[in-house]
Structure formats: C-alpha cells, structure tokens
Design an enzyme around this catalytic site. Structure first.
Site, PDB file in Angstrom:
ATOM      1  N   LYS A   1     -16.342  -4.562  -4.322  1.00  0.00           N
ATOM      2  CA  LYS A   1     -17.123  -3.545  -3.896  1.00  0.00           C
ATOM      3  C   LYS A   1     -18.294  -3.641  -4.761  1.00  0.00           C
ATOM      4  CE  LYS A   1     -13.846  -2.168  -1.373  1.00  0.00           C
ATOM      5  NZ  LYS A   1     -13.982  -2.615  -0.202  1.00  0.00           N
TER       6      LYS A   1
ATOM      7  N   ASP B   1       2.037  -0.227  -6.159  1.00  0.00           N
ATOM      8  CA  ASP B   1       0.726  -0.477  -6.616  1.00  0.00           C
ATOM      9  C   ASP B   1       0.444  -2.090  -6.657  1.00  0.00           C
ATOM     10  OD1 ASP B   1      -1.534  -0.787  -8.248  1.00  0.00           O
ATOM     11  OD2 ASP B   1      -0.604   0.360  -9.893  1.00  0.00           O
TER      12      ASP B   1
ATOM     13  N   ASP C   1      -7.932  -6.025   0.018  1.00  0.00           N
ATOM     14  CA  ASP C   1      -9.183  -5.032   0.377  1.00  0.00           C
ATOM     15  C   ASP C   1      -8.887  -3.615  -0.221  1.00  0.00           C
ATOM     16  OD1 ASP C   1     -11.400  -4.274   1.807  1.00  0.00           O
ATOM     17  OD2 ASP C   1     -10.203  -3.624   3.555  1.00  0.00           O
TER      18      ASP C   1
ATOM     19  N   ASP D   1       0.928  -1.084   0.010  1.00  0.00           N
ATOM     20  CA  ASP D   1      -0.093  -0.148  -0.018  1.00  0.00           C
ATOM     21  C   ASP D   1       0.981   1.192  -0.118  1.00  0.00           C
ATOM     22  OD1 ASP D   1      -2.007   2.054   0.615  1.00  0.00           O
ATOM     23  OD2 ASP D   1      -3.163   0.444   1.544  1.00  0.00           O
TER      24      ASP D   1
HETATM   25  C1  LIG Z   1     -10.321  -0.014   2.637  1.00  0.00           C
HETATM   26  S1  LIG Z   1      -8.748   0.270   2.868  1.00  0.00           S
HETATM   27  C2  LIG Z   1      -7.810  -1.087   3.332  1.00  0.00           C
HETATM   28  C3  LIG Z   1      -8.010  -1.206   4.945  1.00  0.00           C
HETATM   29  C4  LIG Z   1      -7.204  -2.309   5.545  1.00  0.00           C
HETATM   30  N1  LIG Z   1      -7.947  -3.475   5.025  1.00  0.00           N
HETATM   31  C5  LIG Z   1      -7.354  -2.466   6.800  1.00  0.00           C
HETATM   32  O1  LIG Z   1      -8.059  -3.342   7.528  1.00  0.00           O
HETATM   33  O2  LIG Z   1      -6.886  -1.368   7.612  1.00  0.00           O
HETATM   34  C6  LIG Z   1      -8.008   0.303   1.007  1.00  0.00           C
HETATM   35  C7  LIG Z   1      -6.451   0.454   1.018  1.00  0.00           C
HETATM   36  O3  LIG Z   1      -6.367   0.193  -0.317  1.00  0.00           O
HETATM   37  C8  LIG Z   1      -5.446   0.980  -0.988  1.00  0.00           C
HETATM   38  N2  LIG Z   1      -5.086   0.874  -2.379  1.00  0.00           N
HETATM   39  C9  LIG Z   1      -6.187   1.023  -3.225  1.00  0.00           C
HETATM   40  N3  LIG Z   1      -5.942   1.028  -4.397  1.00  0.00           N
HETATM   41  C10 LIG Z   1      -4.447   0.437  -4.425  1.00  0.00           C
HETATM   42  C11 LIG Z   1      -3.396   0.193  -5.165  1.00  0.00           C
HETATM   43  N4  LIG Z   1      -3.620   0.152  -6.661  1.00  0.00           N
HETATM   44  N5  LIG Z   1      -2.396  -0.339  -4.593  1.00  0.00           N
HETATM   45  C12 LIG Z   1      -1.963  -0.446  -3.515  1.00  0.00           C
HETATM   46  N6  LIG Z   1      -3.166  -0.057  -2.475  1.00  0.00           N
HETATM   47  C13 LIG Z   1      -4.106   0.241  -2.972  1.00  0.00           C
HETATM   48  C14 LIG Z   1      -5.583   2.361  -0.005  1.00  0.00           C
HETATM   49  O4  LIG Z   1      -4.617   2.959   0.040  1.00  0.00           O
HETATM   50  C15 LIG Z   1      -6.055   1.971   1.025  1.00  0.00           C
HETATM   51  O5  LIG Z   1      -5.016   1.931   2.163  1.00  0.00           O
END
Ligand SMILES: C[S@@+](CC[C@H](N)C(=O)[O-])C[C@H]1O[C@@H](n2cnc3c(N)ncnc32)[C@H](O)[C@@H]1O
Length: 360
Positions: A305, A259, A276, A239
C-alpha cells in the site's frame, strides 16, 4: 528525438517524474521533467538531441514502477489543422523507418478519452499516409518499432515510437482483462494482471501449474485464491473473514482463520505465496523477507500500500532494503520486479522470485 513520453495513472505524475529523473541520471541522460497534475503522462525532455532514443535502449520499461508505457517523440505538435492532420504527423515521423504497427492513443484521463473516437477514425488515413511514406510496413510486424501518436488535447499530439523489445504490448499500456463473472471480488483482476505483467505466456505455462501448492495471506473473499484455483493449484487461504463457498467447494482450498503475520505454512513445498493484506508496506515487506529466508516459497506476489507522499522514494527504499536483507541472510539468487498495475489503486505490486536459475 529528445522527449520521452511516459504514461501513468492519473494523480501519479509526480511519482513517475521522480522515477524517470533518477533512472535517466543513472544512465547519464541529462534532462528535465515536464508534467501537470492529473494529466496521466510525463515528458522527460533530454538535453541531447537523441536522448530519448538512448533511454529507450538503456531503460527496460519492466524496470520502471510507475510508467505503463514509454516512447520517444519530437516536439509537441500543436494546432494540427482539422482538414489535414495526417500530413504534419507523417512529416514529424520522417526519421522512423519501416515501423511494424501504429497506435493512436490518449493519456488515461476521462477528458483525454473523449478523443478516443476521433483517434480511432484518424488511425485509418494515418496508417495509409505512413505506409505511402515508407514509415510503416504494409503488413503488421511485431519485431519492428511501434508508432505512437498520443493526442493530449484536440489538435495537440506527440508523435514518436517505442521499440518492439521494450514496450507494453497493450494499447495505452493498459491490459484489457475480462472480469470473470464467477470471481468473488474485483481484486481478482489485480493478480491476473500481475501474472501477465511479470511472467511471459511461456513462463506462465511453466510456473503456474496444476497441482502446485500455494498460500494466500489476506485471502477473503477469495479473488486471488480464485486465480490460483483456476490454474489448478491447491491453496491455503489465510484470513479471519469468510471465504466464498463456491471456492471452498472446489476441494482445492483450505481456509485457515489465522493472523497472516503469525501463520506458518502447513507444508514445506509451497511454490506461490501471494499476499494482499492491507497493512503498513514495510511490515508486509518484512514478512515476505522472513518467509524467503525460511525458504518457505519460490515465488511471491504481494501488494505494498502506498503512502500519501514521496511514494516513489518510499517504495524504492523498501525494495532496496529487501535486497540487502535477503543478501545478508544468504538468499543470494533472486529477482525483484515492481509495477503500479492498471488495476492497482494506491498500491504497487511486487514479484519476488527466489533462485530463478534453478529449475522448478
Ligand atoms: C484487500 S482484502 C483481500 C482481497 C482478496 N485478495 C481478494 O481478492 O478477494 C484484504 C484482506 O486482508 C485481511 N487481513 C488484514 N490483515 C490480516 C492479517 N493480519 N491476517 C490475515 N488477514 C488479514 C482482511 O481480513 C481482508 O480480507
């Protein structure tokens, strides 16, 4: 009994209805759905007198995405007299024999939950009445049917039963999980619930083991990583955001600011992949398929989602495409389960297990 009562999250009645309509058709139990928006339950009324009982035998609850619980019931009991609600409920359940447990429930809405104090109080005399009539065993028995009495409004209830081998073990179909005070985010409960939903306690002991390697895509601030660390695993947390320091201090987590769609696992012996990331569901599904085809993990848990409309249709399409793509790419042995968990909001959680017939 000809009513199948299904509990779901409030606002998801249409999805639960579309699902049961299709699944009942597949097993040749004709009927129609009765539901109201935000009631948090759906009634599937079958044309055959014993249709709901056939559904209890033919449709595994674990195979339904939107239903948290289901039971067969007779007609809605209405106008239950305040002075004696027990007698008419006992009479309505006269066909049930030697049940092992009783749950007096409500649908999961704020309005219905106002009745929960009353339900608790009613449980005691109702239990006695049912025992006296031979409908309920004197001692709880986990191998016998479970009686459900669901109060949908004051004086109005559905009474029926679920089968011990095809039921949710939880009251109202809702697992009561305690939020761990040292977890970095509330979404930690989603993964905790998912493990409980998709794996039996024995499977958890065998397949959520200390020393296993895992990857968490979209990990920040670390609620899901927390669950993996708690079970003794090593986690590659991917992340761009910040991970909670306490988790990093365990020495079990390596944080990759990358990413998740481009990341490749640093080692090839990953057992668990969890994801997630908030992204288009089809894109997340494709990523899980790609990793599966590469043979980069054994089991995955990921969230999809949900779109605003036709949520059941969209999810079932994504899951059937996933099966096709895996088979086309020589991933022949796998098991997919999907559930709208209590801790999920506008998303569902999927479990994909590759080569379930091989040892770990
Ligand atoms: C709903 S949160 C995750 C929460 C985590 N599962 C927890 O329990 O703390 C979604 C996360 O996905 C990350 N995210 C979204 N797109 C991403 C990508 N392409 N690569 C890496 N991380 C990504 C966001 O930065 C965010 O921190």
């Amino acid at each position: 009994m000809n009513n199948l009562i299904l509990y779901c999250r409030s606002g998801y009645e249409k999805d639960c209805a579309a699902e049961i309509q299709q699944r009942a058709q597949e097993v040749d139990v004709a009927g129609f759905v009765k539901t109201n928006r935000d009631d948090a339950y759906v009634v599937y009324q079958t044309f055959e007198e014993n249709g709901a009982e056939v559904l209890l035998e033919k449709l595994p609850l674990t195979s339904l995405i939107f239903a948290r619980q289901m039971f067969a019931a007779g007609e809605l009991l209405s106008g239950l007299p305040e002075g004696d609600r027990v007698t008419p409920i006992v009479a309505a359940l006269s066909d049930v024999q030697r049940a092992g447990e009783i749950r007096v429930e409500t649908p999961d809405t704020n309005k219905a939950k106002e009745l929960s104090g009353f339900c608790r109080k009613l449980t005691v005399p109702l239990r006695q009445g049912l025992r006296k009539a031979g409908i309920l065993l004197a001692k709880e028995n986990p191998k016998r049917p479970i009686i459900h009495v669901c109060f949908v409004a004051p004086g109005k209830a559905y009474a029926g039963y679920s089968l011990s081998y095809n039921t949710s073990p939880h009251f109202m179909g809702i697992p009561r999980l305690k939020f761990p005070s040292d977890a970095p985010s509330r979404s930690t409960l989603k993964l905790d619930e998912a493990f409980g939903q998709f794996l039996t306690s024995q499977e958890q002991e065998e397949r959520l083991c200390s020393g296993m390697n895992s990857v968490d895509l979209g990990a920040c601030p670390g609620g899901w990583t927390y669950q993996l660390v708690k079970r003794g695993m090593f986690v590659a947390a991917v992340d761009n955001g910040p991970m909670e320091q306490k988790l990093m201090d365990t020495g079990q987590v390596k944080h990759y600011r990358a990413d998740g769609f481009k990341f490749e696992p640093p080692r090839k012996n990953i057992y668990w992949l969890v994801c997630d990331m908030v992204e288009k569901p089809s894109r997340v599904a494709e990523l899980m398929e790609y990793w599966a085809i590469q043979g980069w993990y054994r089991e995955a848990i990921f969230n999809l989602k949900l779109p605003m409309k036709s949520r059941y249709k969209e999810v079932s399409q994504i899951l059937s495409t996933m099966s096709e793509i895996l088979k086309e790419n020589q991933v022949k042995d796998f098991k997919i389960q999907c559930k709208h968990l209590y801790h999920d909001r506008d998303e569902v959680t999927v479990h994909l297990w590759l080569n379930p017939n091989q040892g770990i």
